[in-house]
Write a protein that holds these residues in place. Sequence first.
Motif, PDB file in Angstrom:
ATOM      1  N   PHE A  55     -14.139 -35.050  -0.676  1.00 56.14           N
ATOM      2  CA  PHE A  55     -15.532 -34.814  -0.158  1.00 56.14           C
ATOM      3  C   PHE A  55     -15.507 -32.985  -1.165  1.00 56.14           C
ATOM      4  N   LYS A  56     -13.665 -32.768  -1.254  1.00 55.82           N
ATOM      5  CA  LYS A  56     -13.946 -31.649  -1.846  1.00 55.82           C
ATOM      6  C   LYS A  56     -14.441 -31.916  -3.941  1.00 55.82           C
ATOM      7  N   LYS A  57     -13.924 -32.875  -3.903  1.00 54.85           N
ATOM      8  CA  LYS A  57     -13.611 -33.008  -5.227  1.00 54.85           C
ATOM      9  C   LYS A  57     -15.522 -33.583  -5.598  1.00 54.85           C
ATOM     10  N   SER A  58     -15.494 -34.141  -4.800  1.00 51.69           N
ATOM     11  CA  SER A  58     -16.847 -34.531  -5.550  1.00 51.69           C
ATOM     12  C   SER A  58     -17.575 -33.164  -5.266  1.00 51.69           C
ATOM     13  N   VAL A  59     -17.772 -31.607  -4.282  1.00 51.96           N
ATOM     14  CA  VAL A  59     -18.337 -31.032  -4.925  1.00 51.96           C
ATOM     15  C   VAL A  59     -18.106 -29.851  -5.315  1.00 51.96           C
ATOM     16  N   LYS A  60     -16.832 -30.213  -6.424  1.00 53.27           N
ATOM     17  CA  LYS A  60     -16.264 -29.141  -7.152  1.00 53.27           C
ATOM     18  C   LYS A  60     -16.894 -29.933  -8.029  1.00 53.27           C
TER      19      LYS A  60
END
Length: 820
Positions: free
Chosen positions: A11-16
């Motif tokens: 999730f964090k990667k996708s937001v970044k």
Amino acid sequence: MTNEMFKKEAFKKSVKDNVKFLYRKTIEEATQEQIFQAVSYTVKDVIIDNWLETQKAYDEQDPKIVYYMSMEFLMGRALGNNLINLCGYGEVKEALEELGFDLNCIEDQEPDPALGNGGLGRLAACFLDSLATLNYAAYGCGIRYHYGMFKQQIKDGYQIEVPDNWLKNGYPFELRRPEYAKEVHFGGYVRAEYDAEKGATRFIHEGYQAVKAIPYDMPITGYDNDVVNTLRIWDAEPIVDFELDSFDKGDYKKAVEQENLARNIVEVLYPNDNHYAGKELRLKQQYFFVSASLQEAIAKYKKKHDDIHKLYEKVTFQMNDTHPTVAVAELMRILMDEEGLGWDEAWEITTKSVAYTNHTIMSEALEKWPIELFSRLLPRVYQIIEEINRRFIAEIQAKYPGNYEKIKKMAIIYDGQVKMAHLAIAAGYSVNGVARLHTEILKNQELRDFYEMMPEKFNNKTNGITQRRFLLHANPLLADWITEHIGPDWITDLSQLKKLKVYADDEKALQEFMNIKFRNKERLAKYILEHNGVEVDPHSIFDVQVKRLHEYKRQLLNILHVIYLYNQIKMHPEMEFYPRTFIFGAKASAGYATAKKIIKLINSVADVVNNDASINGKIKVVFIENYRVSNAEIIFAAADVSEQISTASKEASGTGNMKFMLNGAPTLGTMDGANVEIVEEVGAENAFIFGLSSDEVINYENNGGYDPNVIYNTDEEIRQVLMQLINGTFSSDTELFRDLYDSLLTNKNTDRADRYFILADFRSYADAQKRVEEAYKDEKGWAKKALLNTACSGKFTSDRTIQEYVDDIWHLDKVIVRKK
Ligand code: HBZ
């Protein structure tokens, strides 16, 4: 957890990544609004996969589809709700914390898509949530207003309307679908042409203006079932080719008109609730989205089925009030003029496909279009309504020979007007009210003649609300507590809440329940301080009335009673009085002068009362600016007392009443709408009921009203309150509230003095308020009442309502999407 994407690292990667490609920024550089967009795109990614799967399942299983036709969908914010329904809320909250963000603050970046006025629009939104959660194939059909419900600002105590440009930053949860565009035609004339080959007359619509309808789809996620249904809202665009054509032909004027028509049609939501204004543009809006939606539904049906005669086996149209009722004639038009059917075949299909929900008995809300306007704007559709009317009158005559009164009362076209409710009832296979009492009033009073002629069409569907938004999302503390005690099944089966009844005398449970209420009151107090600059004490009783401002809802009764209490405290400073915070929230329709004056009065009373040191803060009055779905969620969770004080018979159902109950606030109300059923579920001892019954009100009304002056002349305390409206107590301008004063005592501006029986119910209301205070002082007794309200609210889930619509009206098939 239903999806890998919500695993924290993914999730964090996708937001970044989203921040990077949307804004060419790092996460540290991004604004909160940009983070909101980035997070929403990640969530949308998850949704898109389920959306595709759902579509595939529908294609394979070919279920019957309900098209919920509504001018309004008051959706509220999507991000939090989608995370809840995808079971990713907790995970995403943590992931964002690790990135240094607070999910609540990110959620606050989302504009409320406020494409509705109040109860009717919010009901449509709750229904979509329940349909998806219960695995039914459904489309919401509506309008993509560029400006939704206005934002309300309070300046100097007055309401100011500010346009709500909700699309300004782009809305991440919508998908433009130009490939499904449709044409909609307005104006022009009809030419009849005899087709000798078929031996039939064809009707050809010519000289019209055309608008292109472009659909935008919003995903509607079901709870934990991978279903994603669609809210399809239509935008309008000018038809460019045609424009150039006409320009070539020198028809420049027409080209410009078409362009303007397209621009105007979806510009803004009419902010009236329960009031019909008869504006031409409103009828254009209605026909625009109805025609586009029907064309689309039929095109979709024809892709899989060749026999149009069986349309009703796979498709049903529910008309949310009379606003989409032009659907009756438009469906006839499509079936006859485009599909080539004869009248009888088309009528059979139509009358098996459309159903109507009534939401009001207020006569000023009934839609009656002048023939001149209607026939000019929709000449072919009008022609069809004339024929429906002719045949309907023949039916009435056959059933009641010689009874011309019946025709006068029931005709679809009469006195130069097209009566949309009559059209809906004549054509619909189902006519339903929205609470038991309301349906009875329809059958026995308002629609009596129709009920007598076709009783089989009439049925009740008591409204409901979705617990996913109004408890699981709005009140996480209570939601967790409930799950700890009875498990999580209540999320999709609200009747489970009755299991909480065993805690009604459990001191520890009661204590915990009230602690949660207290923390929610602190959350609201903080909101009020930040937004109103008023300090309120969470130990005081939070007495709340939030809903549209309308005379029949009687915010005026509430504020007059506040004045009465204020007088009591001033006169008897030694009197025991439990501190009370009166919280109001309400938008008034922009053109509704009396409603706006009542807002001013509430704020003027607040000014005086909140700043009077002599009453030691025993009463506070707060008007929450810009009441809407997002702050409603905070307000319901924090309420001690739910004010549901409409004049009996006037509130068809109410749905706010259910949201308060679910969150543990007892009802202080009249026996009106769904309050009757709330009391039935929770027991009269756990509610505070007062006032005239609906029979009594209707009786007075049928016999010329009542005389409020008798009360004014004999009840000194009431007279004092009324005098204070015009003696400078709340405004140095003694004329400011004169109209409100007059409305209670004379029939100057209306047909009757005190049309809404405020003085008639005043004493009974004050008594009920006294009972509230006494009950609240008994801490344990109150806690029990509060808990029992939550425990007994199971009936009021929109899941139950939707299942009843499915069983009795729509007959839909369940579709399983998740392959596990
Ligand atoms: O519909 C409300 C009823 O007043 C309420 O009692 C009921 O619970 C709720 C859902 O069934 N009606 C509305 O909210 N009506 C409107 O908002 C409205 C909007 C535009 C109109 C007429 C009514 O032209």
